[in-house]
Design a protein around this motif. Structure first.
Motif, PDB file in Angstrom:
ATOM      1  N   LEU A   1       0.868  -1.602   0.274  1.00  0.00           N
ATOM      2  CA  LEU A   1      -0.009  -0.062  -0.581  1.00  0.00           C
ATOM      3  C   LEU A   1       0.592   1.500   0.254  1.00  0.00           C
ATOM      4  N   SER A   2       2.392   1.380   0.520  1.00  0.00           N
ATOM      5  CA  SER A   2       2.837   2.775   0.647  1.00  0.00           C
ATOM      6  C   SER A   2       3.496   2.780  -0.840  1.00  0.00           C
ATOM      7  N   LEU A   3       3.320   1.921  -1.724  1.00  0.00           N
ATOM      8  CA  LEU A   3       3.658   2.168  -3.185  1.00  0.00           C
ATOM      9  C   LEU A   3       2.743   3.188  -3.072  1.00  0.00           C
ATOM     10  N   LEU A   4       1.069   3.476  -2.890  1.00  0.00           N
ATOM     11  CA  LEU A   4       0.136   4.291  -3.696  1.00  0.00           C
ATOM     12  C   LEU A   4       0.863   6.305  -2.770  1.00  0.00           C
ATOM     13  N   PHE A   5       1.513   5.954  -1.951  1.00  0.00           N
ATOM     14  CA  PHE A   5       1.824   7.341  -1.126  1.00  0.00           C
ATOM     15  C   PHE A   5       3.542   7.934  -1.589  1.00  0.00           C
ATOM     16  N   THR A   6       3.581   9.378  -1.167  1.00  0.00           N
ATOM     17  CA  THR A   6       4.706   9.876  -1.669  1.00  0.00           C
ATOM     18  C   THR A   6       5.978   8.857  -1.274  1.00  0.00           C
ATOM     19  N   ALA A   7       5.451   8.694   0.391  1.00  0.00           N
ATOM     20  CA  ALA A   7       6.934   8.110   1.115  1.00  0.00           C
ATOM     21  C   ALA A   7       6.743   6.341   0.833  1.00  0.00           C
ATOM     22  N   SER A   8       7.355   5.805  -0.083  1.00  0.00           N
ATOM     23  CA  SER A   8       7.885   4.174   0.025  1.00  0.00           C
ATOM     24  C   SER A   8       8.097   3.338   1.603  1.00  0.00           C
ATOM     25  N   MET A   9       7.604   2.064   1.872  1.00  0.00           N
ATOM     26  CA  MET A   9       8.310   1.695   3.673  1.00  0.00           C
ATOM     27  C   MET A   9       8.930   0.665   3.009  1.00  0.00           C
ATOM     28  N   PRO A  10       9.993   0.301   2.630  1.00  0.00           N
ATOM     29  CA  PRO A  10      10.687  -1.060   2.850  1.00  0.00           C
ATOM     30  C   PRO A  10      10.939  -2.351   3.770  1.00  0.00           C
ATOM     31  N   LEU A  11      11.194  -3.157   3.146  1.00  0.00           N
ATOM     32  CA  LEU A  11      10.954  -4.417   4.406  1.00  0.00           C
ATOM     33  C   LEU A  11      11.666  -4.646   5.392  1.00  0.00           C
TER      34      LEU A  11
END
Length: 353
Positions: free
Chosen positions: A295-305
Motif C-alpha cells: 500500500l505504501s507504493l500508493l503514497f509519497t514515501a514507500s516503506m521497505p521491509l
C-alpha cells in the motif's frame, strides 16, 4: 463494572474526539482522549468477537479477534503512512509483535495461572505456530536486512515487494491448511473436549457483526486524528518516534487482543487465548505488514521491509522465548511473569534509544 466504564468512555470519547478535531483542541489533551476512546472501542470489538468465537469455535474465534483487533492497527498505520511516518509504522508493527508475544501472552499466562495451577492448550497448534513464527520473523525479516546492506534503495524496495507477496501467499496457504485441508487432523483430545462445551454468547451473531462494523468505523475516524498528534506529543514528552511506535501505538492498537486474551485465560480457555496472541502476531508479520509495504507504493514515501537492529533482535528474542515456553502445551503464572519481564526490559531499552 469495566463494561459500564468502557461504554461511558465511548459515549463521551467519540463526541469529544469529533468536536476536538474540528476546533483543534491542544494536541496533548486530544492524544489522551483519542487513546482512551480507541481502547474503549477496542473493548467492544473484543466482546463482539468473543461472542462470535462461542458460535464458531476457538480457532475461528481467535482468528476473528486477531483480525478485527489488527484492523485498528492497520487503520492507524495507513494514516501514518499517508502522513509519511514510515519509521513510526515499522516501529508500531515491531511493537505489535512484541506486545502480542510478550505482553498479551504474558498477561494471559499470568492472570490465568493465578487462578489455575496449570493450564493446557493444543500442543500441535503450538508447534505449527512455532514454525511459522520462525519463518515470518527470522527468515523474512532478518535475512533481508543482511542482503540489503549491499543494495541501493530501488533494489531494496523490489526485494521488499517480493518478500511481501511471498508472506501474504504463505499466510493465506496457512489459513487454507488450518481451516480446510487439515481441519481437525491434528486436533488433540483436550482441544476436542473444549469445543464440546456449551456456552451462550452474550450477543447474537447479527448484533456482534453490527457492533464490529460500527466500532471499526469509529476507530478509523479517531485513528486518523490520533496520528496528527504524534509530532507534538513526542516533542512534549521527549519520546522518540521509535518509542511512540513500539510502545504507545502498539498498546493502543492491540487493546482488543489484550482484553480478550486475558479474559479467555481467566476462563481457562487457553486455546483461544494462545490463538489470539500468537495468531495476531502471525497475521501482523505475514499479512498486515506486507500489505502495508504494498500500500505504501500508493503514497509519497514507500516503506521497505527493513527494520533497525534493535527491532530485529527484540523480535527474534520474543519469538524464541515464546516458542520455548509454549512448545510443551502448558502454561502457568511464572511463564507469564517471564514474558512480562522481557517486555519491560525491551520497553526500557527502546525508551532510551
Amino acid at each position: 463494572m469495566m463494561d459500564k466504564l468502557f461504554t461511558v468512555l465511548v459515549l463521551i470519547g467519540v463526541p469529544i474526539s469529533i468536536i476536538g478535531s474540528i476546533f483543534h483542541w491542544p494536541a496533548v489533551i486530544m492524544f489522551i482522549v483519542y487513546c482512551l476512546t480507541i481502547v474503549a472501542l477496542a473493548s467492544f470489538i473484543g466482546k463482539a468477537t468473543e461472542s462470535l468465537a462461542i458460535v464458531m469455535g476457538p480457532r475461528i474465534g481467535g482468528l476473528l479477534n486477531a483480525t478485527f483487533g489488527n484492523a485498528v492497527e492497520l487503520i492507524i498505520s495507513i494514516f501514518a503512512l499517508k502522513a509519511g511516518l514510515v519509521s513510526i509504522v515499522l516501529a508500531s508493527l515491531t511493537g505489535s509483535v512484541l506486545g502480542n508475544l510478550l505482553l498479551v501472552a504474558g498477561l494471559s499466562f499470568f492472570v490465568g495461572g493465578l487462578k489455575f495451577k496449570r493450564q493446557s492448550f493444543d500442543i500441535n497448534e503450538a508447534r505449527h505456530n512455532a514454525g511459522l513464527l520462525i519463518f515470518a520473523v527470522i527468515v523474512a525479516f532478518v535475512i533481508p536486512e543482511v542482503f540489503t546492506r549491499t543494495m541501493n534503495d530501488r533494489e531494496t524496495m523490489i526485494l521488499s515487494i517480493g518478500i511481501s507477496i511471498t508472506l501474504i501467499v504463505l499466510y493465506l496457504a496457512a489459513l487454507l491448511f488450518k481451516f480446510v485441508t487439515h481441519r481437525g487432523v491434528y486436533q488433540s483430545e483436550h482441544h476436542a473436549d473444549l469445543t464440546k462445551q456449551d456456552e451462550e454468547p452474550e450477543w447474537g451473531k447479527g448484533k456482534a457483526l453490527l457492533v464490529l462494523t460500527a466500532a471499526t468505523v469509529a476507530v478509523a475516524y479517531v485513528s486518523e486524528h490520533l496520528v496528527d498528534t504524534f509530532d507534538v506529543v513526542g516533542k512534549t514528552f521527549g519520546w522518540s518516534e521509535l518509542f511512540i511506535g513500539i510502545i504507545i501505538v502498539a498498546i493502543v492498537g492491540n487493546a482488543a487482543e489484550h482484553a480478550s486474551a486475558v479474559i479467555m485465560a481467566y476462563k481457562n480457555k487457553m486455546d483461544v487465548a494462545v490463538e489470539i496472541a500468537v495468531g495476531s502476531t502471525l497475521q501482523v508479520a505475514m499479512f498486515v505488514l506486507p500489505l502495508l509495504v504494498l500500500l505504501s507504493l500508493l503514497f509519497t514515501a514507500s516503506m521497505p521491509l527493513i527494520f533497525t537492529w534493535p527491532e530485529l533482535i527484540s523480535m527474534v528474542t520474543a519469538v524464541l522465548l515464546m516458542i520455548m515456553l509454549t512448545n510443551d502445551g502448558d502454561s502457568n503464572w511464572f511463564d507469564g511473569l517471564v514474558l512480562l519481564a522481557a517486555y519491560v526490559i525491551m520497553g526500557l531499552g527502546f525508551y532510551f534509544v
